[in-house]
Design an enzyme around this catalytic site. Structure first.
Site, PDB file in Angstrom:
ATOM      1  N   GLU A  43      -3.539  23.223   2.996  1.00  0.00           N
ATOM      2  CA  GLU A  43      -2.588  24.339   2.934  1.00  0.00           C
ATOM      3  C   GLU A  43      -2.215  24.912   4.300  1.00  0.00           C
ATOM      4  O   GLU A  43      -2.481  26.097   4.581  1.00  0.00           O
ATOM      5  CB  GLU A  43      -3.166  25.455   2.055  1.00  0.00           C
ATOM      6  CG  GLU A  43      -3.409  25.028   0.628  1.00  0.00           C
ATOM      7  CD  GLU A  43      -3.928  26.171  -0.267  1.00  0.00           C
ATOM      8  OE1 GLU A  43      -4.381  27.192   0.270  1.00  0.00           O
ATOM      9  OE2 GLU A  43      -3.875  26.014  -1.487  1.00  0.00           O
ATOM     10  N   GLU A  90      -5.661  20.910  -6.182  1.00  0.00           N
ATOM     11  CA  GLU A  90      -6.159  22.220  -6.632  1.00  0.00           C
ATOM     12  C   GLU A  90      -5.240  22.764  -7.713  1.00  0.00           C
ATOM     13  O   GLU A  90      -4.011  22.669  -7.606  1.00  0.00           O
ATOM     14  CB  GLU A  90      -6.176  23.267  -5.510  1.00  0.00           C
ATOM     15  CG  GLU A  90      -7.234  23.073  -4.491  1.00  0.00           C
ATOM     16  CD  GLU A  90      -7.246  24.182  -3.438  1.00  0.00           C
ATOM     17  OE1 GLU A  90      -6.832  25.331  -3.749  1.00  0.00           O
ATOM     18  OE2 GLU A  90      -7.651  23.894  -2.308  1.00  0.00           O
TER      19      GLU A  90
END
Ligand code: IFM
Length: 432
Positions: free
Chosen positions: A157, A335
């Site tokens: 991320e 995720e």
């Protein structure tokens, strides 16, 4: 309705990251920020997974999983610049081998928000040399674990890391409103990813290297208002698309760079990692330049414990956007999960099924989805939110460090056993 099957060999896993589960991570910048009170909570012993990984992995395997995503703690492995600790390398070798011996395919992240203190103190990701420092670390890791790790994730991320640290400013290095800083970090991380990609392949040609991209759906608060549409599109471009475009086309699109093609950066993604949680509805607001002239509107929709909208359709949209049918891109959901307080597991079973339904629809639409990792394997340290929001499939009593699978862990196990979704498997089955 018939059983909805997933492809043969589908990876069914769950995910964690070192600082959130290991405990006692004294060598990194998050720990330093915790001690200095620059972040509100201390991670302490977290889940003590540094010592308990073996029991934990056996439990995840018992719960039917065949893959596990986790990260290597850079600060343990390279405690001072350029010197690699053989004991830490041996530790993570045991971790990876233990995953394998439990039948869990390891998906290994090299950078998941934390940095060695020496890196942070020497200018962190703003420093020109962050790129070569990360490349050196990646090379060492690929050399150390050649043949043991197939799926590497260079960076987790990058957009979230840059915005939480430099725009919102609540994460280290706590630089609110520093938009130029955030853009420089993103640019540096894209280049560092590219260098690491080649370094890993030079050590292990069979490795498959990707990034775990955070993808949020940005929709206009009011689709009839031009300003709202514009601001949602700008955010989508900056937060979702800038990084993938950079490493696919080798172009650091403005404002990350001058759009010149950097040939060695192009096509540096063997597979795409997707982290998906929520949707944001944006309203144009000229009074908020530091928020890129946008404000999130909270419509009356289903929300999780952290007030994020629960929007399964967004996972379908994200999969189609990041790995479009016909593009050839292979994608793994690295995720996806939901927090609840205490030992509650009210929302999670339905959340899980609805998001897996979205995955299945994406496969039917032609997306080459190869796996799904629920976030998180077990409750853990949720950064600036501390231990209170619990994302885990497994409940952790932080006083005794006992683990108790939640009903959704068994529901997930049954889905994995069938490699598919039955028409309405929303009720969590009993343990056993
Ligand atoms: O806990 C985090 C993780 O570290 C990165 N992705 C989002 C998760 C939930 O907030």
């Amino acid at each position: 309705m018939t059983m909805r099957r997933f492809p043969e060999g589908f990876l069914w896993g769950s995910a964690t990251a070192s600082h959130q589960v290991e405990g006692d991570n004294q060598g990194n910048d998050w720990w330093a920020a915790e001690q200095a009170g620059r972040v509100p909570h201390r991670s302490g012993q977290a889940c003590d997974q540094l010592n308990r990984y073996s029991e934990d992995f056996a439990l995840f395997a018992e719960l039917g999983q065949n893959a596990h995503r986790f990260s290597l703690e850079w600060s343990r492995i390279e405690p001072t610049p350029g010197s690699f600790d053989p004991q830490a390398i041996a530790h993570y070798r045991r971790v990876i081998e233990t995953a394998r011996s439990n039948g869990l395919e390891p998906l290994v992240t090299l950078h998941h928000f934390t940095n060695p203190r020496w890196l942070a103190e020497g200018g962190g990701w703003l420093h020109r040399e962050a790129i070569s420092r990360f490349e050196r670390f990646a090379r060492e890791m690929a050399r150390a674990y050649r043949g043991l790790v197939r799926y590497w994730i260079t960076i987790n991320e990058p957009g979230v890391y840059a915005s939480q640290g430099w725009v919102v400013g609540v994460w280290p290095p706590n630089r609110p409103n520093d938009i130029p800083g955030a853009l420089r970090v993103l640019r540096q991380m894209a280049l560092a990813h590219g260098r690491a990609y080649h370094a890993i392949h030079a050590e292990d040609p069979d490795a498959r290297v990707g990034v775990a991209h955070h993808w949020r759906i940005f929709d206009p608060a009011d689709p009839r208002r031009r300003g709202d549409r514009l601001i949602a599109a700008v955010r989508n471009r900056l937060m979702n698309q800038a990084f993938p475009v950079a490493i696919r086309r080798g172009r650091l699109i403005p404002p990350l760079g001058n759009a010149r093609v950097i040939p060695w950066l192009a096509n540096t993604e063997d597979w795409v990692g997707l982290n998906y949680y929520t949707r944001e509805r944006d309203r144009f607001d000229p009074r908020l330049p530091h928020r890129l002239f946008g404000r999130e509107m909270f419509a009356d929709v289903e929300r999780n414990h952290l007030r994020w909208e629960i929007y399964p359709e967004g996972l379908y949209r994200a999969l189609l956007a990041i790995a479009p049918p016909g593009s050839g891109a292979e994608v793994i959901v690295t995720e996806n999960g939901v927090p609840e307080p205490d030992d509650q597991d009210r929302v999670r079973p339905t959340y899980l099924v609805r998001h897996l339904e979205a995955c299945h629809r994406a496969i039917e639409a032609g997306v080459r989805l190869r796996g799904y990792c629920y976030w998180s394997s077990l409750d853990n340290f949720e950064w600036a939110e501390g231990f209170e929001p619990r994302f885990g499939l497994v409940y952790v009593d932080y006083t005794t460090q006992t683990r108790t699978p939640k009903p959704s862990a068994y529901l997930y196990r049954d889905i994995i056993r069938r490699n598919g979704l039955t028409p309405t498997p929303r009720r969590a089955p009993e343990a056993g």
